[in-house]
Design a protein around this motif. Sequence first.
Motif, PDB file in Angstrom:
ATOM      1  N   GLU A   8      69.144  74.420  -9.789  1.00 58.81           N
ATOM      2  CA  GLU A   8      68.247  75.321  -9.060  1.00 58.81           C
ATOM      3  C   GLU A   8      66.775  75.248  -9.467  1.00 58.81           C
ATOM      4  O   GLU A   8      65.899  75.337  -8.577  1.00 58.81           O
ATOM      5  CB  GLU A   8      68.722  76.766  -9.183  1.00 58.81           C
ATOM      6  N   PRO A   9      66.414  75.127 -10.753  1.00 59.33           N
ATOM      7  CA  PRO A   9      64.991  75.252 -11.111  1.00 59.33           C
ATOM      8  C   PRO A   9      64.034  74.358 -10.325  1.00 59.33           C
ATOM      9  O   PRO A   9      63.044  74.866  -9.774  1.00 59.33           O
ATOM     10  CB  PRO A   9      64.985  74.966 -12.618  1.00 59.33           C
ATOM     11  N   PRO A  10      64.256  73.036 -10.221  1.00 56.20           N
ATOM     12  CA  PRO A  10      63.278  72.239  -9.466  1.00 56.20           C
ATOM     13  C   PRO A  10      63.308  72.546  -7.968  1.00 56.20           C
ATOM     14  O   PRO A  10      62.280  72.426  -7.292  1.00 56.20           O
ATOM     15  CB  PRO A  10      63.688  70.790  -9.752  1.00 56.20           C
ATOM     16  N   ILE A  11      64.471  72.957  -7.455  1.00 53.90           N
ATOM     17  CA  ILE A  11      64.568  73.301  -6.037  1.00 53.90           C
ATOM     18  C   ILE A  11      63.749  74.553  -5.740  1.00 53.90           C
ATOM     19  O   ILE A  11      62.987  74.601  -4.772  1.00 53.90           O
ATOM     20  CB  ILE A  11      66.043  73.491  -5.629  1.00 53.90           C
ATOM     21  N   PHE A  12      63.891  75.551  -6.587  1.00 55.24           N
ATOM     22  CA  PHE A  12      63.137  76.788  -6.371  1.00 55.24           C
ATOM     23  C   PHE A  12      61.647  76.564  -6.616  1.00 55.24           C
ATOM     24  O   PHE A  12      60.804  77.091  -5.879  1.00 55.24           O
ATOM     25  CB  PHE A  12      63.669  77.890  -7.280  1.00 55.24           C
TER      26      PHE A  12
ATOM     27  N   ALA B 286      56.019  75.978  -4.760  1.00 52.58           N
ATOM     28  CA  ALA B 286      54.855  75.089  -4.638  1.00 52.58           C
ATOM     29  C   ALA B 286      54.413  74.962  -3.188  1.00 52.58           C
ATOM     30  O   ALA B 286      53.212  74.967  -2.885  1.00 52.58           O
ATOM     31  CB  ALA B 286      55.176  73.716  -5.218  1.00 52.58           C
ATOM     32  N   LYS B 287      55.372  74.857  -2.280  1.00 55.26           N
ATOM     33  CA  LYS B 287      55.036  74.706  -0.866  1.00 55.26           C
ATOM     34  C   LYS B 287      54.379  75.965  -0.312  1.00 55.26           C
ATOM     35  O   LYS B 287      53.605  75.901   0.649  1.00 55.26           O
ATOM     36  CB  LYS B 287      56.289  74.352  -0.060  1.00 55.26           C
ATOM     37  N   ILE B 288      54.673  77.112  -0.927  1.00 60.38           N
ATOM     38  CA  ILE B 288      54.084  78.371  -0.473  1.00 60.38           C
ATOM     39  C   ILE B 288      52.747  78.647  -1.163  1.00 60.38           C
ATOM     40  O   ILE B 288      51.758  79.014  -0.522  1.00 60.38           O
ATOM     41  CB  ILE B 288      55.047  79.540  -0.730  1.00 60.38           C
ATOM     42  N   LEU B 289      52.717  78.447  -2.481  1.00 60.72           N
ATOM     43  CA  LEU B 289      51.590  78.923  -3.284  1.00 60.72           C
ATOM     44  C   LEU B 289      50.572  77.858  -3.662  1.00 60.72           C
ATOM     45  O   LEU B 289      49.435  78.192  -4.007  1.00 60.72           O
ATOM     46  CB  LEU B 289      52.122  79.573  -4.572  1.00 60.72           C
TER      47      LEU B 289
ATOM     48  N   GLU C 115      50.104  67.407  -3.923  1.00 57.80           N
ATOM     49  CA  GLU C 115      50.926  66.251  -3.559  1.00 57.80           C
ATOM     50  C   GLU C 115      51.619  65.653  -4.777  1.00 57.80           C
ATOM     51  O   GLU C 115      52.798  65.286  -4.730  1.00 57.80           O
ATOM     52  CB  GLU C 115      50.072  65.195  -2.847  1.00 57.80           C
ATOM     53  N   GLN C 116      50.897  65.562  -5.886  1.00 60.40           N
ATOM     54  CA  GLN C 116      51.493  65.031  -7.110  1.00 60.40           C
ATOM     55  C   GLN C 116      52.587  65.960  -7.632  1.00 60.40           C
ATOM     56  O   GLN C 116      53.651  65.506  -8.038  1.00 60.40           O
ATOM     57  CB  GLN C 116      50.434  64.826  -8.183  1.00 60.40           C
ATOM     58  N   ARG C 117      52.296  67.246  -7.608  1.00 60.73           N
ATOM     59  CA  ARG C 117      53.277  68.246  -8.043  1.00 60.73           C
ATOM     60  C   ARG C 117      54.547  68.167  -7.197  1.00 60.73           C
ATOM     61  O   ARG C 117      55.659  68.190  -7.731  1.00 60.73           O
ATOM     62  CB  ARG C 117      52.651  69.631  -7.930  1.00 60.73           C
ATOM     63  N   LEU C 118      54.379  68.023  -5.896  1.00 62.19           N
ATOM     64  CA  LEU C 118      55.528  67.948  -5.003  1.00 62.19           C
ATOM     65  C   LEU C 118      56.350  66.698  -5.266  1.00 62.19           C
ATOM     66  O   LEU C 118      57.591  66.745  -5.285  1.00 62.19           O
ATOM     67  CB  LEU C 118      55.056  67.978  -3.545  1.00 62.19           C
ATOM     68  N   ARG C 119      55.671  65.575  -5.509  1.00 63.37           N
ATOM     69  CA  ARG C 119      56.384  64.328  -5.804  1.00 63.37           C
ATOM     70  C   ARG C 119      57.223  64.451  -7.063  1.00 63.37           C
ATOM     71  O   ARG C 119      58.380  64.013  -7.109  1.00 63.37           O
ATOM     72  CB  ARG C 119      55.393  63.162  -5.957  1.00 63.37           C
TER      73      ARG C 119
END
Length: 216
Positions: A109-113, A118-121, A129-133
């Motif tokens: 769960e942790p990386p999924i949540f 990240a997509k919201i805040l 973009e780097q964080r999302l990758r």
Amino acid sequence: MTPTITAFERSPDRGKGLARDMRVRWALEEVGLPYEVRLLSFEAMRKPAHLALQPFGQIPTYEEGDLALFESGAIVFHIAERHAGLLPDDGNARARAIAWMFAALNTVEPPIFDRTLAKILERDEPWYEQRLRVLEDSIRKRLGDLSSRLGDADWLDGAFSAGDLLMVTVLRRLQGSGMLEEHPNLAAYVARGEARPAYKRAFDAQLAVFTASSTG
């Protein structure tokens, strides 16, 4: 005594069953235990009365007689320990089911949540973009490992258990991302969970809250 759980008065997931009261509702439906729901506004969640039950001002909570619990995983575990249907009778199988409960909440769960947050805040931040990758790479590693372990089995370790209940609720947050569909056995696994009658009853109950709040 009929337990009472708390849930969002206006769920930010718009009735998609992603809020963590869904896990508790599903567990209660699986064991056939009637329950009541106390709906909370975001303002009420920061009031002393709720903080006395949930020190971090979140949902869900669980009250039954003199017992008050917080944290969805702990609540599901409590229900599973006291009612047949969510943990095996065999000691070793029971221990493995509990291990899968921890794996769902602590490993998968942790990386999924974090991706959801990240997509919201963080969408407007220069590092987004780097964080999302990084998060999606971590998620894909977890999904690959989980897919390999599940193989062509219906459930994680024999019969359906609280471990599967929690894992399915965690994986559902990836629906629409395309990542779950990279592993057809995991997509089918989630679909099996969603097809359970107890899941459907729980989903319909939480959706009804959102529908009522939207039209009220």
